[in-house]
Design an enzyme around this catalytic site. Structure first.
Site, mmCIF file in Angstrom:
data_model
loop_
_atom_site.group_PDB
_atom_site.id
_atom_site.type_symbol
_atom_site.label_atom_id
_atom_site.label_comp_id
_atom_site.label_asym_id
_atom_site.label_seq_id
_atom_site.Cartn_x
_atom_site.Cartn_y
_atom_site.Cartn_z
ATOM 1 N N ASP A 168 6.968 6.162 -2.647
ATOM 2 C CA ASP A 168 7.230 4.627 -2.219
ATOM 3 C C ASP A 168 8.653 4.401 -2.320
ATOM 4 O OD1 ASP A 168 4.451 4.834 -2.378
ATOM 5 O OD2 ASP A 168 4.226 2.805 -2.699
ATOM 6 N N LYS A 231 5.362 -0.571 4.286
ATOM 7 C CA LYS A 231 5.157 -1.502 3.187
ATOM 8 C C LYS A 231 5.765 -2.512 2.967
ATOM 9 C CE LYS A 231 4.614 -0.960 -2.175
ATOM 10 N NZ LYS A 231 4.770 0.011 -3.172
ATOM 11 N N LYS A 267 0.521 -0.915 4.136
ATOM 12 C CA LYS A 267 0.498 -1.009 2.614
ATOM 13 C C LYS A 267 1.209 -2.688 2.226
ATOM 14 C CE LYS A 267 1.237 0.532 -2.261
ATOM 15 N NZ LYS A 267 1.678 1.342 -3.063
#
Length: 331
Positions: A168, A231, A267
């Site tokens: 991430d 995300k 996400k």
């Protein structure tokens, strides 16, 4: 209700095992600059969702079990210890009490992943060995993304070497705020290359991007540069995941898929702590992208306390009584 066989299949539906990765494309500035966001219309659409999408009883329990399989169970605290991470991994393997899962016919489900800082990757990898649960590591100077660029690349490489299946990363918000789209594209391409076989989730930190239009454009550029997921947030900003931001990002994913044929995951992270919130996000995702995206290879919740509330709601469904939240500890 999902069967045991379907649960076993879902457990193996990880990004690195199913779809071909998004290879990215050349930066198309015409497409980027055409991206707009009608804020009032987006907010109206998001505001109507709670009243139009509601599931009850067995259907709600089934959707909550699905939500469990989509959670990146996360600990990103300064006082993280190996013991805490091992407990979190044990919870990822057995997210709900066995008796409740048996009553629901949902034995064998796990969370989608466990997300930790780099230093905790080896501990998480060891604790999850043999489970099919991937380890995700936050990287690139998380959460601000302001460390030297060569160190951000090295951090990615070290996490992959330590066994992280997913990375991430955080983008440089200044590139968005100053409209330096080429710099954002080049940065994301470099991050993707550094990840090698590990899937990369691009954290936009939407609460710091200023406008929904910036969010739409940043989403497109990260996908063009090869992001496997986009995300919303690090969870450390003052404003994290919201339904309007999610609608913008999900529609960018839909546009990218229609133009390229490549599916990119989504996400939302930060502030999603209640089971009812999870149901709203799942309803929005299913409405906008269809049921294929409601799988762990294309959707994750970045959360920790969410699992505890889901477990509490499932116990209520089975027993008819609510238990105290402290009975459903996460780590």
């Amino acid at each position: 209700m999902t069967t045991k066989a379907e649960s076993a299949t879902a457990k193996a539906q990880l990004p690195q095992l199913t779809l071909a990765r998004n290879p990215g494309m050349e930066l198309d500035m015409d497409w980027v600059m055409r991206a707009q966001a009608n804020t009032s219309a987006i907010e109206r659409r998001a505001a109507t969702l709670p009243g139009r999408r509601s599931v009850k009883k067995a259907f709600q329990a089934a959707w909550l079990c699905k939500a469990i399989t989509l959670i990146d169970l996360t600990t990103l605290a300064g006082d993280d210890t190996e013991g805490r991470v091992r407990r979190l991994c044990a919870k990822a393997r057995q997210p709900v009490r066995p008796d409740l899962l048996k009553a629901l016919g949902m034995e064998g489900i796990t969370t989608g992943a466990v997300c930790v800082y780099h230093d905790m990757v080896p501990t998480a990898v060891a604790a999850l060995r043999g489970s099919n649960i991937p380890v995700a590591a936050v990287s690139t100077g998380f959460p601000a993304g302001l460390s030297p660029f060569h160190l951000r690349l090295a951090e990615i490489e070290e996490s992959v070497k330590a066994g992280a299946d997913e990375i991430d990363i955080v983008i440089s918000r200044r590139h968005v705020l100053t409209g330096n789209w080429q710099a954002l594209y080049d940065e994301m391409r470099a991050f993707r290359a550094a990840c090698g076989p590990a899937h990369v989730k691009a954290i936009l930190a939407t609460g710091e991007l200023g406008t929904l239009q910036n969010t739409a454009r940043a989403s497109l550029i990260c996908m063009m540069a090869g992001a496997d997921f986009i995300k919303t947030s690090t969870g450390k900003e003052s404003v994290n995941a919201t339904l309007p931001v999610s609608l913008v990002m999900i529609r960018a994913i839909r546009d990218y898929f229609e133009a390229t044929g490549h599916r990119v995951g989504y996400k939302p992270a930060g502030g999603i702590s209640k089971a009812k919130d999870a149901l709203l996000y799942l309803a929005l995702l299913k409405d906008e992208l269809g049921p294929r995206w409601v799988q762990p290879d294309l959707f994750r919740f970045g959360a920790s306390s969410l699992l505890g509330d889901i477990e509490r709601q499932l116990e209520h469904h089975v027993s008819g009584a609510y238990s105290a939240s402290y009975r459903h500890a996460i780590g």
